[in-house]
Write a protein that holds these residues in place. Structure first.
Motif, PDB file in Angstrom:
ATOM      1  N   ALA A 109       0.835  -1.205   0.000  1.00 36.47           N
ATOM      2  CA  ALA A 109       0.000   0.000   0.000  1.00 36.47           C
ATOM      3  C   ALA A 109       0.869   1.253   0.000  1.00 36.47           C
ATOM      4  CB  ALA A 109      -0.937  -0.003   1.203  1.00 36.47           C
ATOM      5  N   ASP A 110       1.971   1.213   0.725  1.00 37.93           N
ATOM      6  CA  ASP A 110       2.898   2.351   0.711  1.00 37.93           C
ATOM      7  C   ASP A 110       3.511   2.527  -0.677  1.00 37.93           C
ATOM      8  OD1 ASP A 110       2.412   2.933   3.343  1.00 37.93           O
ATOM      9  OD2 ASP A 110       4.293   2.114   4.111  1.00 37.93           O
ATOM     10  N   ARG A 111       3.925   1.429  -1.291  1.00 37.17           N
ATOM     11  CA  ARG A 111       4.573   1.516  -2.607  1.00 37.17           C
ATOM     12  C   ARG A 111       3.619   2.043  -3.674  1.00 37.17           C
ATOM     13  NH1 ARG A 111       8.268  -3.749  -3.763  1.00 37.17           N
ATOM     14  NH2 ARG A 111       8.988  -2.363  -5.436  1.00 37.17           N
ATOM     15  N   LEU A 112       2.357   1.685  -3.561  1.00 41.37           N
ATOM     16  CA  LEU A 112       1.364   2.126  -4.545  1.00 41.37           C
ATOM     17  C   LEU A 112       0.594   3.367  -4.089  1.00 41.37           C
ATOM     18  CD1 LEU A 112       0.018  -1.381  -5.615  1.00 41.37           C
ATOM     19  CD2 LEU A 112       1.407   0.164  -6.999  1.00 41.37           C
ATOM     20  N   GLU A 113       1.014   3.936  -2.969  1.00 52.17           N
ATOM     21  CA  GLU A 113       0.434   5.171  -2.439  1.00 52.17           C
ATOM     22  C   GLU A 113      -1.077   5.046  -2.234  1.00 52.17           C
ATOM     23  OE1 GLU A 113       1.778   8.259  -5.132  1.00 52.17           O
ATOM     24  OE2 GLU A 113       3.682   8.430  -4.063  1.00 52.17           O
ATOM     25  N   LEU A 114      -1.469   3.957  -1.573  1.00 50.65           N
ATOM     26  CA  LEU A 114      -2.888   3.734  -1.282  1.00 50.65           C
ATOM     27  C   LEU A 114      -3.166   3.689   0.223  1.00 50.65           C
ATOM     28  CD1 LEU A 114      -5.491   3.254  -3.004  1.00 50.65           C
ATOM     29  CD2 LEU A 114      -5.184   0.817  -2.576  1.00 50.65           C
ATOM     30  N   THR A 115      -2.124   3.763   1.029  1.00 50.38           N
ATOM     31  CA  THR A 115      -2.261   3.589   2.474  1.00 50.38           C
ATOM     32  C   THR A 115      -3.310   4.526   3.078  1.00 50.38           C
ATOM     33  OG1 THR A 115       0.053   2.906   2.617  1.00 50.38           O
ATOM     34  CG2 THR A 115      -1.017   3.579   4.665  1.00 50.38           C
ATOM     35  N   ASP A 116      -3.279   5.784   2.691  1.00 50.92           N
ATOM     36  CA  ASP A 116      -4.191   6.776   3.282  1.00 50.92           C
ATOM     37  C   ASP A 116      -5.647   6.558   2.879  1.00 50.92           C
ATOM     38  OD1 ASP A 116      -2.019   7.956   4.483  1.00 50.92           O
ATOM     39  OD2 ASP A 116      -1.806   9.539   2.986  1.00 50.92           O
ATOM     40  N   ASP A 117      -5.877   5.707   1.875  1.00 48.42           N
ATOM     41  CA  ASP A 117      -7.241   5.480   1.380  1.00 48.42           C
ATOM     42  C   ASP A 117      -7.825   4.140   1.798  1.00 48.42           C
ATOM     43  OD1 ASP A 117      -7.465   7.922  -0.367  1.00 48.42           O
ATOM     44  OD2 ASP A 117      -5.748   6.978  -1.333  1.00 48.42           O
ATOM     45  N   PRO A 130      -3.187  -4.912 -16.959  1.00 46.95           N
ATOM     46  CA  PRO A 130      -3.000  -4.395 -15.593  1.00 46.95           C
ATOM     47  C   PRO A 130      -2.655  -2.918 -15.501  1.00 46.95           C
ATOM     48  CG  PRO A 130      -1.068  -5.634 -16.297  1.00 46.95           C
ATOM     49  CD  PRO A 130      -2.110  -5.838 -17.349  1.00 46.95           C
ATOM     50  N   PHE A 131      -2.185  -2.304 -16.590  1.00 46.18           N
ATOM     51  CA  PHE A 131      -1.741  -0.914 -16.510  1.00 46.18           C
ATOM     52  C   PHE A 131      -2.847   0.095 -16.817  1.00 46.18           C
ATOM     53  CE2 PHE A 131       2.024  -3.449 -17.521  1.00 46.18           C
ATOM     54  CZ  PHE A 131       2.839  -3.106 -16.448  1.00 46.18           C
ATOM     55  N   VAL A 132      -4.018  -0.395 -17.237  1.00 49.06           N
ATOM     56  CA  VAL A 132      -5.126   0.508 -17.562  1.00 49.06           C
ATOM     57  C   VAL A 132      -5.597   1.207 -16.283  1.00 49.06           C
ATOM     58  CG1 VAL A 132      -7.503   0.655 -18.377  1.00 49.06           C
ATOM     59  CG2 VAL A 132      -5.869  -0.840 -19.546  1.00 49.06           C
ATOM     60  N   GLY A 133      -5.647   2.530 -16.321  1.00 48.16           N
ATOM     61  CA  GLY A 133      -6.141   3.295 -15.183  1.00 48.16           C
ATOM     62  C   GLY A 133      -5.086   3.689 -14.174  1.00 48.16           C
ATOM     63  N   LEU A 134      -3.887   3.125 -14.288  1.00 44.50           N
ATOM     64  CA  LEU A 134      -2.826   3.465 -13.342  1.00 44.50           C
ATOM     65  C   LEU A 134      -2.105   4.735 -13.793  1.00 44.50           C
ATOM     66  CD1 LEU A 134      -1.144   0.034 -12.490  1.00 44.50           C
ATOM     67  CD2 LEU A 134      -2.881   1.272 -11.177  1.00 44.50           C
ATOM     68  N   ASP A 135      -1.764   5.583 -12.832  1.00 41.62           N
ATOM     69  CA  ASP A 135      -0.971   6.761 -13.151  1.00 41.62           C
ATOM     70  C   ASP A 135       0.467   6.332 -13.417  1.00 41.62           C
ATOM     71  OD1 ASP A 135       0.640   6.923 -10.527  1.00 41.62           O
ATOM     72  OD2 ASP A 135      -1.422   7.000  -9.787  1.00 41.62           O
ATOM     73  N   PRO A 136       1.298   7.207 -14.009  1.00 44.02           N
ATOM     74  CA  PRO A 136       2.667   6.818 -14.381  1.00 44.02           C
ATOM     75  C   PRO A 136       3.495   6.277 -13.216  1.00 44.02           C
ATOM     76  CG  PRO A 136       2.087   8.856 -15.467  1.00 44.02           C
ATOM     77  CD  PRO A 136       0.954   8.553 -14.529  1.00 44.02           C
ATOM     78  N   LYS A 137       3.345   6.864 -12.035  1.00 46.19           N
ATOM     79  CA  LYS A 137       4.134   6.400 -10.891  1.00 46.19           C
ATOM     80  C   LYS A 137       3.709   5.001 -10.467  1.00 46.19           C
ATOM     81  CE  LYS A 137       5.954   7.958  -6.440  1.00 46.19           C
ATOM     82  NZ  LYS A 137       5.940   9.051  -5.434  1.00 46.19           N
ATOM     83  N   ALA A 138       2.402   4.763 -10.431  1.00 45.13           N
ATOM     84  CA  ALA A 138       1.903   3.440 -10.059  1.00 45.13           C
ATOM     85  C   ALA A 138       2.275   2.399 -11.115  1.00 45.13           C
ATOM     86  CB  ALA A 138       0.391   3.483  -9.868  1.00 45.13           C
ATOM     87  N   SER A 139       2.242   2.792 -12.392  1.00 47.38           N
ATOM     88  CA  SER A 139       2.650   1.878 -13.457  1.00 47.38           C
ATOM     89  C   SER A 139       4.114   1.475 -13.298  1.00 47.38           C
ATOM     90  CB  SER A 139       2.440   2.535 -14.827  1.00 47.38           C
ATOM     91  OG  SER A 139       1.079   2.745 -15.084  1.00 47.38           O
ATOM     92  N   TYR A 140       4.941   2.456 -12.991  1.00 47.09           N
ATOM     93  CA  TYR A 140       6.368   2.172 -12.771  1.00 47.09           C
ATOM     94  C   TYR A 140       6.540   1.212 -11.598  1.00 47.09           C
ATOM     95  CZ  TYR A 140      11.237   2.877 -11.445  1.00 47.09           C
ATOM     96  OH  TYR A 140      12.553   2.674 -11.104  1.00 47.09           O
ATOM     97  N   MET A 141       5.812   1.459 -10.509  1.00 48.46           N
ATOM     98  CA  MET A 141       5.951   0.608  -9.328  1.00 48.46           C
ATOM     99  C   MET A 141       5.456  -0.808  -9.615  1.00 48.46           C
ATOM    100  SD  MET A 141       7.170   0.270  -6.443  1.00 48.46           S
ATOM    101  CE  MET A 141       7.669   2.000  -6.276  1.00 48.46           C
ATOM    102  N   LEU A 142       4.357  -0.930 -10.379  1.00 47.75           N
ATOM    103  CA  LEU A 142       3.868  -2.268 -10.724  1.00 47.75           C
ATOM    104  C   LEU A 142       4.910  -3.024 -11.536  1.00 47.75           C
ATOM    105  CD1 LEU A 142       1.769  -4.484 -10.860  1.00 47.75           C
ATOM    106  CD2 LEU A 142       0.656  -3.260 -12.749  1.00 47.75           C
TER     107      LEU A 142
END
Length: 235
Positions: free
Chosen positions: A117-125, A159-171
């Motif tokens: 969640a931290d890596r994909l920046e979802l923790t706060d949500d 899997p990359f549909v809908g992901l922002d560039p940072k999340a795509s890179y992390m995936l």
């Protein structure tokens, strides 16, 4: 890791997948390319044990998906092209629900949820209901839920549909790490530039039939993957 042998799936008179055979080995990121309706999603759903098929065999870590579906599903994770999640749950409740299914101990699940969640920046949500999530946030949650039980094979449909560039890179980083640890990735994508840079091997399917497969170098030669794909589509 994954063996697809002579897979055939028919809808009415149309063969969505026609005598398809592919082998995916540990440590490989394997891209699956084709136009809309070529048979990619049907193949992936068959591998995940969601669709019944008419002929052929699918084995995961030596287990037959038809004869040992539960054993196979313990070894894999599947992310569809449009994650259909339980929207009445919060993100954290959904991840704990998935962890419960796979019997992941509390300490281990907390560590993994925090890490991904931290890596994909979802923790706060995570405390928010999934019904309030954007498509990209749902995609991130689906990725975390796929990684949470450390499956050997991860199957993903676009899997990359809908992901922002940072999340795509992390995936992409997470995919590489998974394979470096002995796992395997089998995924479809229309983003050919990503496939060309990321994949060890690639297969191109057209009207249900495999038309080309091998290492990236074997498939594309001196051309780009996009050029090879368009040439095959035009034939």
């Amino acid at each position: 890791m994954l063996k697809i042998e002579h897979l055939t799936k028919t809808y009415g008179e149309k063969k969505a997948v026609d005598d398809l055979s592919l082998h995916i080995h540990p440590g490989e990121i394997f891209g699956f390319i084709g136009h809309n309706g070529a048979g990619k999603s049907t193949t992936l759903k068959s591998v995940a044990g969601i669709l019944q098929f008419d002929a052929g065999t699918i084995t995961i870590c030596g287990k037959d998906i038809v004869k040992e579906p539960v054993a196979c599903k313990k070894e894999l994770a599947y992310i569809p092209d449009n994650p259909d999640l339980y929207e009445f749950m919060s993100g954290i409740k959904y991840l704990n629900f998935v962890a419960d299914i796979f019997g992941i101990p509390a300490g281990e699940r907390q560590e993994k949820i925090r890490l991904y969640a931290d890596r994909l920046e979802l923790t706060d949500d995570l405390a928010q209901p999934i019904s309030a999530y954007s498509h990209g946030m749902k995609q991130k949650l689906a990725v975390i839920s796929a990684w949470i039980h450390s499956p050997k094979l991860i199957v993903m449909d676009e899997p990359f549909v809908g992901l922002d560039p940072k999340a795509s890179y992390m995936l992409k980083e997470m995919m590489r790490e998974h394979c470096e640890q002995g796992g395997a990735i089998f995924f479809s994508t229309h983003v050919l530039e990503v496939a060309e840079k990321l994949c060890d091997k690639v297969a191109i399917i057209k009207q249900g039939k495999l038309v080309k497969a091998g290492t990236m170098e074997e498939v594309k030669g001196d051309e780009s993957l996009e050029e090879v794909f368009l040439e095959l589509e035009a034939e």
